[in-house]
Design a protein around this motif. Structure first.
Motif, PDB file in Angstrom:
ATOM      1  N   ARG A  27      -1.271   9.805  -8.817  1.00  0.00           N
ATOM      2  CA  ARG A  27      -0.618   8.987  -9.947  1.00  0.00           C
ATOM      3  C   ARG A  27       0.396   7.692 -10.197  1.00  0.00           C
ATOM      4  O   ARG A  27       0.631   6.732 -10.729  1.00  0.00           O
ATOM      5  CB  ARG A  27      -1.102   9.584 -11.261  1.00  0.00           C
ATOM      6  CG  ARG A  27      -1.134   8.532 -12.835  1.00  0.00           C
ATOM      7  CD  ARG A  27      -0.164  10.124 -13.728  1.00  0.00           C
ATOM      8  NE  ARG A  27       0.863  11.029 -13.330  1.00  0.00           N
ATOM      9  CZ  ARG A  27       1.752  10.599 -14.010  1.00  0.00           C
ATOM     10  NH1 ARG A  27       1.866   9.683 -14.160  1.00  0.00           N
ATOM     11  NH2 ARG A  27       2.808  11.918 -13.717  1.00  0.00           N
ATOM     12  N   THR A  28       1.121   8.018  -9.531  1.00  0.00           N
ATOM     13  CA  THR A  28       2.722   7.521  -8.979  1.00  0.00           C
ATOM     14  C   THR A  28       2.687   6.914  -8.637  1.00  0.00           C
ATOM     15  O   THR A  28       3.990   6.303  -7.867  1.00  0.00           O
ATOM     16  CB  THR A  28       4.219   8.260  -9.176  1.00  0.00           C
ATOM     17  OG1 THR A  28       4.045   9.096  -8.505  1.00  0.00           O
ATOM     18  CG2 THR A  28       4.052   8.433 -10.749  1.00  0.00           C
ATOM     19  N   ALA A  29       1.979   6.923  -7.798  1.00  0.00           N
ATOM     20  CA  ALA A  29       1.551   5.924  -6.487  1.00  0.00           C
ATOM     21  C   ALA A  29       2.020   4.200  -6.640  1.00  0.00           C
ATOM     22  O   ALA A  29       1.154   3.335  -7.155  1.00  0.00           O
ATOM     23  CB  ALA A  29       0.728   6.077  -4.937  1.00  0.00           C
ATOM     24  N   ASP A  30       2.672   3.762  -5.633  1.00  0.00           N
ATOM     25  CA  ASP A  30       2.438   1.842  -6.121  1.00  0.00           C
ATOM     26  C   ASP A  30       1.527   1.377  -4.950  1.00  0.00           C
ATOM     27  O   ASP A  30       1.071   1.812  -3.822  1.00  0.00           O
ATOM     28  CB  ASP A  30       4.144   2.050  -5.323  1.00  0.00           C
ATOM     29  CG  ASP A  30       5.452   1.683  -6.764  1.00  0.00           C
ATOM     30  OD1 ASP A  30       4.557   2.434  -7.783  1.00  0.00           O
ATOM     31  OD2 ASP A  30       6.233   2.368  -5.870  1.00  0.00           O
TER      32      ASP A  30
ATOM     33  N   THR B  19       0.712  18.686  -8.089  1.00  0.00           N
ATOM     34  CA  THR B  19       1.624  17.889  -7.291  1.00  0.00           C
ATOM     35  C   THR B  19       0.706  16.730  -6.929  1.00  0.00           C
ATOM     36  O   THR B  19       1.419  15.636  -6.944  1.00  0.00           O
ATOM     37  CB  THR B  19       2.172  18.894  -6.770  1.00  0.00           C
ATOM     38  OG1 THR B  19       2.765  19.674  -7.641  1.00  0.00           O
ATOM     39  CG2 THR B  19       3.435  18.293  -5.703  1.00  0.00           C
ATOM     40  N   CYS B  20       0.000  17.396  -6.206  1.00  0.00           N
ATOM     41  CA  CYS B  20      -1.036  16.266  -5.790  1.00  0.00           C
ATOM     42  C   CYS B  20      -1.337  15.342  -6.245  1.00  0.00           C
ATOM     43  O   CYS B  20      -1.102  13.545  -5.783  1.00  0.00           O
ATOM     44  CB  CYS B  20      -1.828  16.448  -4.505  1.00  0.00           C
ATOM     45  SG  CYS B  20      -1.166  17.565  -3.526  1.00  0.00           S
TER      46      CYS B  20
ATOM     47  N   GLN C 240       0.995  -1.282   0.180  1.00  0.00           N
ATOM     48  CA  GLN C 240       0.137  -0.371   0.119  1.00  0.00           C
ATOM     49  C   GLN C 240       0.924   1.076   0.024  1.00  0.00           C
ATOM     50  O   GLN C 240       1.903   0.407   0.361  1.00  0.00           O
ATOM     51  CB  GLN C 240      -0.969   0.294   1.088  1.00  0.00           C
ATOM     52  CG  GLN C 240      -1.883  -0.944   1.355  1.00  0.00           C
ATOM     53  CD  GLN C 240      -2.680  -1.504   2.970  1.00  0.00           C
ATOM     54  OE1 GLN C 240      -3.794  -0.533   2.542  1.00  0.00           O
ATOM     55  NE2 GLN C 240      -1.672  -0.870   4.053  1.00  0.00           N
ATOM     56  N   THR C 241       0.191   2.433  -0.364  1.00  0.00           N
ATOM     57  CA  THR C 241       1.290   3.390  -0.418  1.00  0.00           C
ATOM     58  C   THR C 241      -0.533   4.769   0.617  1.00  0.00           C
ATOM     59  O   THR C 241      -1.297   4.263   0.063  1.00  0.00           O
ATOM     60  CB  THR C 241       0.939   4.227  -2.110  1.00  0.00           C
ATOM     61  OG1 THR C 241       2.504   3.745  -2.158  1.00  0.00           O
ATOM     62  CG2 THR C 241       2.072   5.985  -1.729  1.00  0.00           C
TER      63      THR C 241
ATOM     64  N   ALA D  68      -8.649   5.098  -8.932  1.00  0.00           N
ATOM     65  CA  ALA D  68      -7.877   4.635  -8.605  1.00  0.00           C
ATOM     66  C   ALA D  68      -7.615   4.485  -7.134  1.00  0.00           C
ATOM     67  O   ALA D  68      -6.347   3.830  -6.897  1.00  0.00           O
ATOM     68  CB  ALA D  68      -6.481   6.215  -9.499  1.00  0.00           C
ATOM     69  N   ILE D  69      -8.458   5.729  -6.180  1.00  0.00           N
ATOM     70  CA  ILE D  69      -7.938   5.023  -4.834  1.00  0.00           C
ATOM     71  C   ILE D  69      -8.127   3.981  -4.012  1.00  0.00           C
ATOM     72  O   ILE D  69     -10.107   3.763  -4.905  1.00  0.00           O
ATOM     73  CB  ILE D  69      -8.383   6.002  -4.219  1.00  0.00           C
ATOM     74  CG1 ILE D  69      -8.818   7.752  -5.342  1.00  0.00           C
ATOM     75  CG2 ILE D  69      -8.288   6.370  -2.944  1.00  0.00           C
ATOM     76  CD1 ILE D  69      -6.836   7.765  -4.832  1.00  0.00           C
ATOM     77  N   THR D  70      -8.191   3.344  -3.865  1.00  0.00           N
ATOM     78  CA  THR D  70      -8.460   2.187  -3.062  1.00  0.00           C
ATOM     79  C   THR D  70      -9.092   2.621  -1.751  1.00  0.00           C
ATOM     80  O   THR D  70     -10.570   1.951  -1.259  1.00  0.00           O
ATOM     81  CB  THR D  70      -7.698   0.952  -2.135  1.00  0.00           C
ATOM     82  OG1 THR D  70      -6.393   0.526  -3.445  1.00  0.00           O
ATOM     83  CG2 THR D  70      -7.893  -0.018  -2.345  1.00  0.00           C
ATOM     84  N   THR D  71      -9.172   2.845  -0.431  1.00  0.00           N
ATOM     85  CA  THR D  71      -9.611   3.799   0.409  1.00  0.00           C
ATOM     86  C   THR D  71      -9.586   4.817   0.832  1.00  0.00           C
ATOM     87  O   THR D  71      -8.337   5.125   0.336  1.00  0.00           O
ATOM     88  CB  THR D  71      -9.074   2.915   1.616  1.00  0.00           C
ATOM     89  OG1 THR D  71      -8.884   0.945   1.605  1.00  0.00           O
ATOM     90  CG2 THR D  71      -9.485   3.075   2.927  1.00  0.00           C
ATOM     91  N   THR D  72     -10.366   5.683   1.451  1.00  0.00           N
ATOM     92  CA  THR D  72     -10.823   7.118   1.575  1.00  0.00           C
ATOM     93  C   THR D  72     -10.576   6.941   3.016  1.00  0.00           C
ATOM     94  O   THR D  72     -11.454   6.326   3.857  1.00  0.00           O
ATOM     95  CB  THR D  72     -11.344   8.071   0.620  1.00  0.00           C
ATOM     96  OG1 THR D  72     -10.463   8.100  -0.423  1.00  0.00           O
ATOM     97  CG2 THR D  72     -10.853   9.219   1.149  1.00  0.00           C
TER      98      THR D  72
END
Length: 214
Positions: free
Chosen positions: A86-89, A80-81, A2-3, A117-121
């Protein structure tokens, strides 16, 4: 893997509580974001070091990075965010709590833009100290005129509406209503289920926001 991405300010509670309650592993990466402009106040740096110490006591191999976000150019801050997301693993977990508003607002906008692309918020409550998971609305797809009319009727229903009821209300054949509901469901604006041989449809938060912005 996770990132975990989170703003950080002087207080580390929103970061550490969210991380610990969600769960971390030795292969995870933690990305702490803060305003780029530094002050003479050392509390922000101390907060980052406190988080690093705590996490590495739990998982010595965990990687903790700090990213500086420009605070005086909103568009630049959002992008920037966006690049961080986008580049998070691996699976991407975002905490929309804590830190400076100059960072939290751009992160929120970027997170909504990357909703798929977000798994969890996660959100940390200043009221009761609880960490809660919530779904992000998506309004990136505008429905056709006919589908939008169908969506408005679904929105007017107290809880849910059936396909025959939609067909009667809109004076349209069932095949047309079925097509509209299918496209709305694909966009995340409605949810449906079968009950007593009838398909029931109800509106989602994304659907309500879609109506609000058109």
């Amino acid at each position: 893997m996770q990132t975990f991405i989170s703003p950080i300010g002087f207080n580390t509670t929103s970061v550490t509580r969210s991380l610990l309650e969600h769960g971390i592993d030795s292969e995870d990466t933690v990305q702490l974001i803060r305003p780029a402009t530094e002050t003479n106040d050392n509390r922000a740096t101390e907060a980052v070091e406190d988080v690093k110490r705590l996490l590495q006591e739990i998982e010595p191999k965990i990687v903790v990075h700090t990213e500086s976000i420009p605070h005086n150019d909103f568009e630049d801050a959002v992008m920037t965010c966006s690049n961080l997301l986008r580049t998070a693993d691996g699976e991407v977990v975002v905490s929309l709590s804590g830190g400076a508003r100059d960072v939290l607002l751009p992160l929120t906008v970027a997170t909504m833009a990357h909703e798929a692309a977000i798994t969890t918020t996660l959100g940390y409550s200043d009221i009761d100290g609880q960490v809660r998971e919530f779904g992000l609305p998506s309004v990136s797809t505008m429905p056709s005129k006919g589908a939008l009319e169908t969506l408005r009727v679904v929105a007017d229903a107290n809880s849910s509406v059936t396909l025959p009821e939609l067909s009667d209300n809109l004076e349209a054949v069932k095949s047309t209503i079925t097509r509209h509901v299918s496209s709305l469901e694909d966009a995340g604006y409605v949810t449906s289920w079968i009950k007593e041989r009838n398909k029931h449809v109800s509106i989602t938060l994304s659907g309500r926001l879609c109506i609000a912005v058109v």
